[in-house]
Design a protein around this motif. Structure first.
Motif, PDB file in Angstrom:
ATOM      1  N   PHE A   1       1.019  -1.109   0.063  1.00 51.73           N
ATOM      2  CA  PHE A   1      -0.031  -0.001  -0.134  1.00 51.73           C
ATOM      3  C   PHE A   1       0.886   1.173  -0.143  1.00 51.73           C
ATOM      4  N   LEU A   2       2.304   1.232   0.619  1.00 49.17           N
ATOM      5  CA  LEU A   2       2.825   2.034   0.769  1.00 49.17           C
ATOM      6  C   LEU A   2       3.548   2.580  -0.613  1.00 49.17           C
ATOM      7  N   ALA A   3       3.666   1.467  -1.478  1.00 49.58           N
ATOM      8  CA  ALA A   3       4.211   1.529  -2.900  1.00 49.58           C
ATOM      9  C   ALA A   3       3.362   2.248  -3.767  1.00 49.58           C
ATOM     10  N   ILE A   4       2.153   1.654  -3.550  1.00 49.93           N
ATOM     11  CA  ILE A   4       1.039   2.367  -4.441  1.00 49.93           C
ATOM     12  C   ILE A   4       0.926   3.920  -4.093  1.00 49.93           C
ATOM     13  N   LEU A   5       0.936   4.136  -2.644  1.00 52.27           N
ATOM     14  CA  LEU A   5       0.796   5.656  -2.592  1.00 52.27           C
ATOM     15  C   LEU A   5       2.153   6.473  -2.993  1.00 52.27           C
ATOM     16  N   CYS A   6       3.199   5.571  -3.010  1.00 53.04           N
ATOM     17  CA  CYS A   6       4.417   6.551  -3.356  1.00 53.04           C
ATOM     18  C   CYS A   6       4.508   6.812  -4.880  1.00 53.04           C
ATOM     19  N   GLY A   7       3.713   5.681  -5.796  1.00 55.20           N
ATOM     20  CA  GLY A   7       3.658   5.809  -6.970  1.00 55.20           C
ATOM     21  C   GLY A   7       2.599   7.155  -7.516  1.00 55.20           C
ATOM     22  N   TYR A   8       1.476   6.729  -6.626  1.00 54.97           N
ATOM     23  CA  TYR A   8       0.567   7.818  -6.962  1.00 54.97           C
ATOM     24  C   TYR A   8       1.102   9.429  -6.726  1.00 54.97           C
ATOM     25  N   ALA A   9       1.876   9.469  -5.664  1.00 47.92           N
ATOM     26  CA  ALA A   9       2.398  10.940  -5.423  1.00 47.92           C
ATOM     27  C   ALA A   9       3.748  11.109  -6.436  1.00 47.92           C
ATOM     28  N   ALA A  10       4.325  10.133  -6.833  1.00 47.85           N
ATOM     29  CA  ALA A  10       5.336  10.418  -7.836  1.00 47.85           C
ATOM     30  C   ALA A  10       4.642  11.007  -9.237  1.00 47.85           C
ATOM     31  N   TYR A  11       3.451  10.168  -9.618  1.00 51.54           N
ATOM     32  CA  TYR A  11       2.845  10.849 -10.671  1.00 51.54           C
ATOM     33  C   TYR A  11       2.167  12.277 -10.500  1.00 51.54           C
ATOM     34  N   GLN A  12       1.723  12.452  -9.271  1.00 50.54           N
ATOM     35  CA  GLN A  12       0.934  13.850  -9.041  1.00 50.54           C
ATOM     36  C   GLN A  12       2.268  14.926  -9.283  1.00 50.54           C
ATOM     37  N   SER A  13       3.469  14.531  -8.660  1.00 52.83           N
ATOM     38  CA  SER A  13       4.312  15.661  -8.667  1.00 52.83           C
ATOM     39  C   SER A  13       5.197  15.757  -9.813  1.00 52.83           C
ATOM     40  N   LEU A  14       5.501  14.648 -10.667  1.00 51.05           N
ATOM     41  CA  LEU A  14       6.253  14.608 -11.674  1.00 51.05           C
ATOM     42  C   LEU A  14       5.706  14.569 -13.174  1.00 51.05           C
ATOM     43  N   PHE A  15       4.802  13.734 -13.202  1.00 48.83           N
ATOM     44  CA  PHE A  15       4.207  13.387 -14.399  1.00 48.83           C
ATOM     45  C   PHE A  15       2.653  14.061 -14.800  1.00 48.83           C
ATOM     46  N   ARG A  16       1.977  14.418 -13.760  1.00 50.64           N
ATOM     47  CA  ARG A  16       0.537  14.981 -14.041  1.00 50.64           C
ATOM     48  C   ARG A  16       0.496  16.065 -14.960  1.00 50.64           C
ATOM     49  N   ARG A  17       1.139  16.981 -15.024  1.00 53.12           N
ATOM     50  CA  ARG A  17       1.099  18.134 -15.985  1.00 53.12           C
ATOM     51  C   ARG A  17       1.358  17.647 -17.370  1.00 53.12           C
ATOM     52  N   ILE A  18       2.497  16.776 -17.433  1.00 52.58           N
ATOM     53  CA  ILE A  18       2.758  16.202 -18.755  1.00 52.58           C
ATOM     54  C   ILE A  18       1.630  15.313 -19.434  1.00 52.58           C
ATOM     55  N   TYR A  19       1.060  14.537 -18.555  1.00 49.14           N
ATOM     56  CA  TYR A  19       0.066  13.595 -18.952  1.00 49.14           C
ATOM     57  C   TYR A  19      -1.212  14.119 -19.310  1.00 49.14           C
ATOM     58  N   LEU A  20      -1.689  15.213 -18.513  1.00 49.97           N
ATOM     59  CA  LEU A  20      -2.788  16.034 -18.710  1.00 49.97           C
ATOM     60  C   LEU A  20      -2.561  16.740 -20.289  1.00 49.97           C
ATOM     61  N   LYS A  21      -1.520  17.304 -20.620  1.00 53.60           N
ATOM     62  CA  LYS A  21      -1.253  18.211 -21.955  1.00 53.60           C
ATOM     63  C   LYS A  21      -1.375  16.946 -22.886  1.00 53.60           C
ATOM     64  N   MET A  22      -0.792  15.773 -22.641  1.00 55.14           N
ATOM     65  CA  MET A  22      -0.713  14.597 -23.549  1.00 55.14           C
ATOM     66  C   MET A  22      -2.224  14.245 -23.988  1.00 55.14           C
ATOM     67  N   LEU A  23      -2.978  14.071 -22.700  1.00 58.07           N
ATOM     68  CA  LEU A  23      -4.012  13.828 -22.926  1.00 58.07           C
ATOM     69  C   LEU A  23      -5.153  14.840 -23.713  1.00 58.07           C
ATOM     70  N   GLU A  24      -5.063  15.784 -23.399  1.00 65.25           N
ATOM     71  CA  GLU A  24      -5.810  17.158 -24.087  1.00 65.25           C
ATOM     72  C   GLU A  24      -5.374  17.096 -25.533  1.00 65.25           C
ATOM     73  N   TRP A  25      -4.096  16.769 -25.679  1.00 66.68           N
ATOM     74  CA  TRP A  25      -3.685  16.831 -27.301  1.00 66.68           C
ATOM     75  C   TRP A  25      -4.478  15.586 -27.835  1.00 66.68           C
ATOM     76  N   THR A  26      -4.365  14.241 -27.506  1.00 64.05           N
ATOM     77  CA  THR A  26      -4.954  13.260 -27.707  1.00 64.05           C
ATOM     78  C   THR A  26      -6.082  13.196 -28.004  1.00 64.05           C
ATOM     79  N   ILE A  27      -7.040  14.102 -27.258  1.00 62.00           N
ATOM     80  CA  ILE A  27      -8.565  14.294 -27.456  1.00 62.00           C
ATOM     81  C   ILE A  27      -8.598  15.197 -28.449  1.00 62.00           C
ATOM     82  N   ARG A  28      -8.206  16.086 -28.618  1.00 61.18           N
ATOM     83  CA  ARG A  28      -8.290  17.059 -29.782  1.00 61.18           C
ATOM     84  C   ARG A  28      -7.808  16.354 -31.181  1.00 61.18           C
ATOM     85  N   PHE A  29      -6.814  15.529 -30.848  1.00 60.50           N
ATOM     86  CA  PHE A  29      -6.534  14.964 -32.311  1.00 60.50           C
ATOM     87  C   PHE A  29      -7.346  13.970 -32.573  1.00 60.50           C
TER      88      PHE A  29
END
Length: 203
Positions: A73-101
Motif C-alpha cells: 500500500f505504501l508503494a501504491i501511495l508512493c507511485g501515486y505521489a510520484a505521478y502527481q508531482s512529476l508526471f501529472r502536468r505532462i500527462y494532462l497535456k498529452m491527454l488534451e492533445w490526444t482528445i483534440r487529435f
C-alpha cells in the motif's frame, strides 16, 4: 518471499500507483462530474474502483502470487505521489492533445464520408428527381398539345354535324333524340347488370 520478488513487487506497485493517478485524471476528464447526476457518478465511481482493484490484484498475483504486505500500500501511495508531482502536468497535456487529435480525426472522417458518399447520393437523387419532374412536365405538355390538335381537327366535323343537324326536319329530330335516349338507357341498364354480376362474383 525472496528479496528479488519483494523488489519486483515494490516496482510493480509503484507503477500501479502512477497508473491509478493517470487513470483517475482520465476518468475525471471524461466523466465531467458537475454535468452528471449524482447516481450516475456514484455508479461510475464504484465501477472504476472495482475494476482497478481487480487490475491491481491481478498484477500482484503475477508478481508475488497475490501476497499482501503493508509495504504494498505504501508503494501504491508512493507511485501515486510520484505521478502527481512529476508526471501529472505532462500527462494532462498529452491527454488534451490526444482528445483534440481524435476529435479532429473523427470530424475529418465524418466530413470525408459526407462529401464522398452522402453528397454524391444526394446529388444523384436530386438529379433523378429533377429529370422525373422535367419528363412529367414534358408529358403534360405533349398531352395538352395533342388535346388542342384533336380539338382543332374535330372542330370542322362538329361544325358539319351542327349544320347537318340544323338541316334535319323537326319531325325527324325528336325521333333521333328518342333513339339516343333509349340507347343511353339500355347502356345504363347493361352497366348496372354487369356491376351487380361483378359484386356477386366477388362475394
Amino acid at each position: 518471499m525472496s528479496l528479488t520478488t519483494q523488489l519486483a513487487t515494490m516496482l510493480a506497485m509503484i507503477g500501479m500507483g502512477s497508473w491509478i493517478g493517470a487513470a483517475l485524471d482520465t476518468y475525471s476528464r471524461f466523466l465531467q462530474r458537475p454535468k452528471r447526476a449524482h447516481w450516475v457518478v456514484f455508479i461510475n465511481d464504484i465501477l472504476f474502483w472495482g475494476v482497478h482493484g481487480l487490475i491491481i490484484f491481478y498484477v500482484l498475483l503475477l508478481v508475488n502470487e497475490g501476497e499482501l504486505r503493508f509495504y504494498i500500500f505504501l508503494a501504491i501511495l508512493c507511485g501515486y505521489a510520484a505521478y502527481q508531482s512529476l508526471f501529472r502536468r505532462i500527462y494532462l497535456k498529452m491527454l488534451e492533445w490526444t482528445i483534440r487529435f481524435v476529435t479532429a480525426l473523427y470530424r475529418f472522417f465524418v466530413r470525408t464520408c459526407y462529401y464522398v458518399i452522402v453528397r454524391p447520393i444526394q446529388w444523384l437523387f436530386q438529379s433523378l428527381l429533377a429529370m422525373a419532374l422535367l419528363l412529367w412536365k414534358l408529358f403534360l405538355l405533349i398531352l395538352n398539345l395533342l388535346y388542342r390538335c384533336i380539338k382543332l381537327l374535330l372542330a370542322p366535323i362538329r361544325w358539319i354535324g351542327y349544320l347537318i343537324w340544323k338541316a334535319v326536319p323537326n319531325k325527324w329530330r325528336w325521333r333521333i333524340e328518342d333513339f339516343f335516349d333509349n340507347l343511353a338507357g339500355v347502356m345504363k341498364k347493361a352497366k348496372n347488370i354487369i356491376m351487380a354480376w361483378i359484386s356477386k362474383f366477388r362475394k
